[in-house]
Design an enzyme around this catalytic site. Sequence first.
Site, PDB file in Angstrom:
ATOM      1  N   ASP A 187     -34.511 -35.155  25.610  1.00  0.00           N
ATOM      2  CA  ASP A 187     -33.444 -35.812  24.849  1.00  0.00           C
ATOM      3  C   ASP A 187     -33.788 -35.744  23.366  1.00  0.00           C
ATOM      4  O   ASP A 187     -34.558 -36.549  22.847  1.00  0.00           O
ATOM      5  CB  ASP A 187     -33.285 -37.265  25.292  1.00  0.00           C
ATOM      6  CG  ASP A 187     -32.070 -37.927  24.649  1.00  0.00           C
ATOM      7  OD1 ASP A 187     -31.564 -37.416  23.623  1.00  0.00           O
ATOM      8  OD2 ASP A 187     -31.620 -38.962  25.171  1.00  0.00           O
ATOM      9  N   HIS A 192     -33.466 -40.771  17.351  1.00  0.00           N
ATOM     10  CA  HIS A 192     -34.737 -41.240  17.896  1.00  0.00           C
ATOM     11  C   HIS A 192     -35.939 -40.704  17.122  1.00  0.00           C
ATOM     12  O   HIS A 192     -37.082 -41.012  17.466  1.00  0.00           O
ATOM     13  CB  HIS A 192     -34.856 -40.841  19.364  1.00  0.00           C
ATOM     14  CG  HIS A 192     -33.731 -41.333  20.215  1.00  0.00           C
ATOM     15  ND1 HIS A 192     -33.486 -42.671  20.407  1.00  0.00           N
ATOM     16  CD2 HIS A 192     -32.770 -40.667  20.901  1.00  0.00           C
ATOM     17  CE1 HIS A 192     -32.423 -42.816  21.193  1.00  0.00           C
ATOM     18  NE2 HIS A 192     -31.968 -41.618  21.507  1.00  0.00           N
ATOM     19  N   ILE A 207     -34.684 -45.450  16.959  1.00  0.00           N
ATOM     20  CA  ILE A 207     -34.749 -46.332  18.128  1.00  0.00           C
ATOM     21  C   ILE A 207     -35.313 -45.586  19.335  1.00  0.00           C
ATOM     22  O   ILE A 207     -35.315 -44.352  19.374  1.00  0.00           O
ATOM     23  CB  ILE A 207     -33.365 -46.911  18.481  1.00  0.00           C
ATOM     24  CG1 ILE A 207     -32.372 -45.783  18.819  1.00  0.00           C
ATOM     25  CG2 ILE A 207     -32.846 -47.785  17.355  1.00  0.00           C
ATOM     26  CD1 ILE A 207     -31.040 -46.269  19.347  1.00  0.00           C
ATOM     27  N   GLY A 210     -32.728 -45.124  25.518  1.00  0.00           N
ATOM     28  CA  GLY A 210     -32.441 -46.113  26.548  1.00  0.00           C
ATOM     29  C   GLY A 210     -33.154 -45.807  27.856  1.00  0.00           C
ATOM     30  O   GLY A 210     -33.679 -46.707  28.511  1.00  0.00           O
TER      31      GLY A 210
END
Length: 284
Positions: A187, A192, A207, A210
């Site tokens: 990902d 990120h 961040i 998830g």
Amino acid sequence: MNLEKLLAWKFSALEHAIPARDCMLYALGIGVGTDPTAVSDLQFCYEKDLKVFPSFVNVIAHPGGWITDPSLEVDWVKLLHGEQSFKILRPLEAGKTYIGHYRVRNVLDKGEGKGALLFLEKELREKETNEVVSLVTSTYVLRGDGGHGGTTSEAPAPHTIPERAADKSLSLSTLPQSALIYRLSGDYNPIHADPVLASKAGFDRPILHGLCTLGVATRAVLDAFSAGDPARLKSLQLRFSAPVYPGETIVTDFWQDGGVISFRSSVKERGVVVLNNGRAEIAD
């Protein structure tokens, strides 16, 4: 959103080999190995008698950015990952090849200006035997796509957390570089990794993914209830409530009712619930 084209979307069967190196890299990305003396961790990040961490089923044979295809007319910039669940029918094995088969299961239209929910399902099969090894479902919140119709009027009810005090809690820290490691499992969304792009998306800094946070919660479930045997985990589901910043500590509270484990995760440093309505099944 073009509902007709969305429902008719044909996914190619996605073949994904998982060499030992990739299995270990995923485990390191979700924080396994923080304690190098823990045998329960070493089984996922050392090639001797290597086991594949269960939540890896969420990552392999991923369909990529299919939702951004212009013909679908989805306002994908406003898309959020709302829920995730997986069932383990047989554990993954390092060195084998798996094939992901996807379908759009349902779309729930909340109405014009209220968004929609997209329910996506993945059936994961071992290539050699064609045996189904895992079922994975994802719920995406399409905040900009209400008012275009749907296939259902009801969303599955979220799992209810018991009202009593938690039976157990477990804290797991994340590394400041957690997102940079985890993204190597496939990902590569720049929010990120890139502070400038993360800021434009409304975050103080990059961040955590998830599904990385889900992996940390899965670690907590295994550490607290599996007695070192990952094959005891049969299923897990949760809702994403808020993002985690790399380096934060994730505290997971548990409520046990037989083989059903309810859980909720929050960030210690900010007191924010980041995962909610969690449910896991642990076999005897």
